[in-house]
Design a protein around this motif. Structure first.
Motif, PDB file in Angstrom:
ATOM      1  N   LEU A 148      76.588  53.692 103.841  1.00 24.52           N
ATOM      2  CA  LEU A 148      77.933  53.431 103.335  1.00 24.52           C
ATOM      3  C   LEU A 148      78.791  52.907 104.472  1.00 24.52           C
ATOM      4  O   LEU A 148      78.702  53.389 105.606  1.00 24.52           O
ATOM      5  N   ALA A 149      79.623  51.915 104.173  1.00 25.15           N
ATOM      6  CA  ALA A 149      80.527  51.350 105.173  1.00 25.15           C
ATOM      7  C   ALA A 149      81.868  51.052 104.517  1.00 25.15           C
ATOM      8  O   ALA A 149      81.994  51.093 103.289  1.00 25.15           O
ATOM      9  N   ASP A 150      82.861  50.766 105.349  1.00 28.12           N
ATOM     10  CA  ASP A 150      84.203  50.502 104.808  1.00 28.12           C
ATOM     11  C   ASP A 150      84.645  49.066 105.060  1.00 28.12           C
ATOM     12  O   ASP A 150      85.815  48.790 105.284  1.00 28.12           O
ATOM     13  N   ARG A 151      83.663  48.156 104.997  1.00 28.36           N
ATOM     14  CA  ARG A 151      83.982  46.730 105.048  1.00 28.36           C
ATOM     15  C   ARG A 151      83.289  46.054 103.875  1.00 28.36           C
ATOM     16  O   ARG A 151      82.107  46.306 103.610  1.00 28.36           O
ATOM     17  N   ALA A 152      84.017  45.199 103.173  1.00 28.90           N
ATOM     18  CA  ALA A 152      83.461  44.540 101.999  1.00 28.90           C
ATOM     19  C   ALA A 152      82.196  43.770 102.347  1.00 28.90           C
ATOM     20  O   ALA A 152      82.060  43.205 103.440  1.00 28.90           O
ATOM     21  N   PHE A 153      81.264  43.752 101.404  1.00 29.62           N
ATOM     22  CA  PHE A 153      80.042  42.972 101.541  1.00 29.62           C
ATOM     23  C   PHE A 153      80.365  41.524 101.863  1.00 29.62           C
ATOM     24  O   PHE A 153      81.316  40.957 101.347  1.00 29.62           O
ATOM     25  N   GLY A 154      79.548  40.925 102.724  1.00 30.46           N
ATOM     26  CA  GLY A 154      79.716  39.531 103.089  1.00 30.46           C
ATOM     27  C   GLY A 154      78.585  39.095 103.991  1.00 30.46           C
ATOM     28  O   GLY A 154      77.554  39.782 104.077  1.00 30.46           O
ATOM     29  N   PRO A 155      78.729  37.973 104.680  1.00 26.38           N
ATOM     30  CA  PRO A 155      77.670  37.487 105.559  1.00 26.38           C
ATOM     31  C   PRO A 155      77.183  38.525 106.576  1.00 26.38           C
ATOM     32  O   PRO A 155      76.006  38.551 106.930  1.00 26.38           O
ATOM     33  N   TRP A 156      78.102  39.387 107.029  1.00 22.80           N
ATOM     34  CA  TRP A 156      77.686  40.415 107.994  1.00 22.80           C
ATOM     35  C   TRP A 156      76.593  41.306 107.411  1.00 22.80           C
ATOM     36  O   TRP A 156      75.625  41.664 108.110  1.00 22.80           O
ATOM     37  N   ALA A 157      76.738  41.666 106.124  1.00 24.64           N
ATOM     38  CA  ALA A 157      75.759  42.540 105.474  1.00 24.64           C
ATOM     39  C   ALA A 157      74.448  41.808 105.213  1.00 24.64           C
ATOM     40  O   ALA A 157      73.359  42.373 105.390  1.00 24.64           O
ATOM     41  N   VAL A 158      74.561  40.557 104.785  1.00 24.61           N
ATOM     42  CA  VAL A 158      73.350  39.752 104.551  1.00 24.61           C
ATOM     43  C   VAL A 158      72.513  39.682 105.825  1.00 24.61           C
ATOM     44  O   VAL A 158      71.274  39.749 105.790  1.00 24.61           O
ATOM     45  N   GLU A 159      73.190  39.599 106.958  1.00 28.51           N
ATOM     46  CA  GLU A 159      72.506  39.507 108.239  1.00 28.51           C
ATOM     47  C   GLU A 159      72.026  40.867 108.747  1.00 28.51           C
ATOM     48  O   GLU A 159      70.932  40.979 109.316  1.00 28.51           O
ATOM     49  N   ALA A 160      72.826  41.901 108.531  1.00 27.90           N
ATOM     50  CA  ALA A 160      72.553  43.199 109.165  1.00 27.90           C
ATOM     51  C   ALA A 160      71.614  44.105 108.384  1.00 27.90           C
ATOM     52  O   ALA A 160      70.831  44.859 108.991  1.00 27.90           O
TER      53      ALA A 160
END
Length: 275
Positions: free
Chosen positions: A245-257
């Motif tokens: 769980l994280a408190d930043r909206a899904f985006g390119p960072w998540a696709v990469e991480a």
């Protein structure tokens, strides 16, 4: 688990993660596991589980009418009712396309509330959260996206998915088997998938590419991710589940991480080097 420390490198204000084995034991955790995070669509597996409790209690049948004409409870759970993403508008005949639908889960919640005579948020609490000891989890609002929980609570749910106590194991097996195999559709954030496999409220990895799980994740892996920067997966081949769980909206960072994180977790579980 050392692999869980990778979340320290995620570009997010806060994140927490844990791994739970098939026997219910926690293999490791990292971060503020008792902090409450918005779940976004990780809400859906919780709502689906409550729907399956209602089914086992005899309040609803999976193939009874629900939603648009020709649609059933099963269609709503499997994103094949034909309802649009966020609108109560019919886009296709039931069973013909995998149209990922928040609206479908909202219709499902309303249907179960009417069948049980209990508001859906309260029904989920009584059917799932309370018996599993998920004291920090709530679902006020949409059963598609308004859940709030902690890693500690979701570890309990991940253990339940692997060794069911609230449902018959055969029901969970059905929920994690593809409904309407072969249907194409869009996986939000990852584009068109052919096929776009889902069970009953749970996404099934299959051969999807790109995907939010790892290269080493087995095709049998199931779970869900959320636009709040959250995910829960269960990999039956690895005999383990992971919650992050994280408190930043899904985006390119998540696709990469996310995929290398999952691969590192799987590698540590198996004792093999990460791919």
């Amino acid at each position: 688990m050392e692999s869980l420390q990778i979340i320290e490198n995620w570009p997010v204000p806060a994140a927490a993660a844990a791994v739970v084995r098939a026997d219910g034991s926690v293999a490791g955790s990292h971060g503020p596991v008792d902090r409450r995070f918005a779940l976004a669509s990780v809400t859906k597996p919780l709502a689906a589980y409550a729907a399956l409790v209602a089914y086992e209690e005899g309040a609803v049948e999976l193939d009874e009418p629900a939603g648009p004409e020709g649609s059933t409870v099963r269609h709503l759970l499997a994103h094949t009712s034909g309802l649009a993403f966020d609108e109560h508008r019919v886009m296709a005949p039931p069973g013909t396309r995998r149209l990922y639908s928040n609206a479908g889960f909202e219709v499902l919640g309303d249907h179960i509330a009417k069948a049980t005579g209990i508001p859906f948020a309260e029904y989920v609490h009584q059917a799932v959260f309370e018996p599993l000891g998920m004291a920090s989890t709530t679902m006020e609002g949409s059963p598609a996206k308004d859940g709030v929980s902690t890693v500690s609570d979701l570890v309990r749910f991940a253990a339940e998915l692997q060794a069911p106590r609230l449902l018959d194991v055969r029901t969970v097996a059905e929920a994690t088997t593809v409904v309407h195999p072969g249907l194409k559709g869009v996986l939000p954030g990852y584009g068109h998938q052919s096929p776009n496999d889902f069970g009953l409220g749970l996404e099934i990895r299959g051969q999807k590419s790109p995907h939010w799980t790892g290269v080493g994740s087995s095709p049998r892996t199931f779970g869900h991710f959320g636009q709040a920067g959250t995910f829960l997966w269960v990999d039956p081949e690895a005999r383990a589940a992971c919650v992050a769980l994280a408190d930043r909206a899904f985006g390119p960072w998540a696709v990469e991480a996310w995929p290398p994180f999952t691969d590192a977790v799987l590698a540590e579980l198996s004792g093999r080097p990460a791919r």
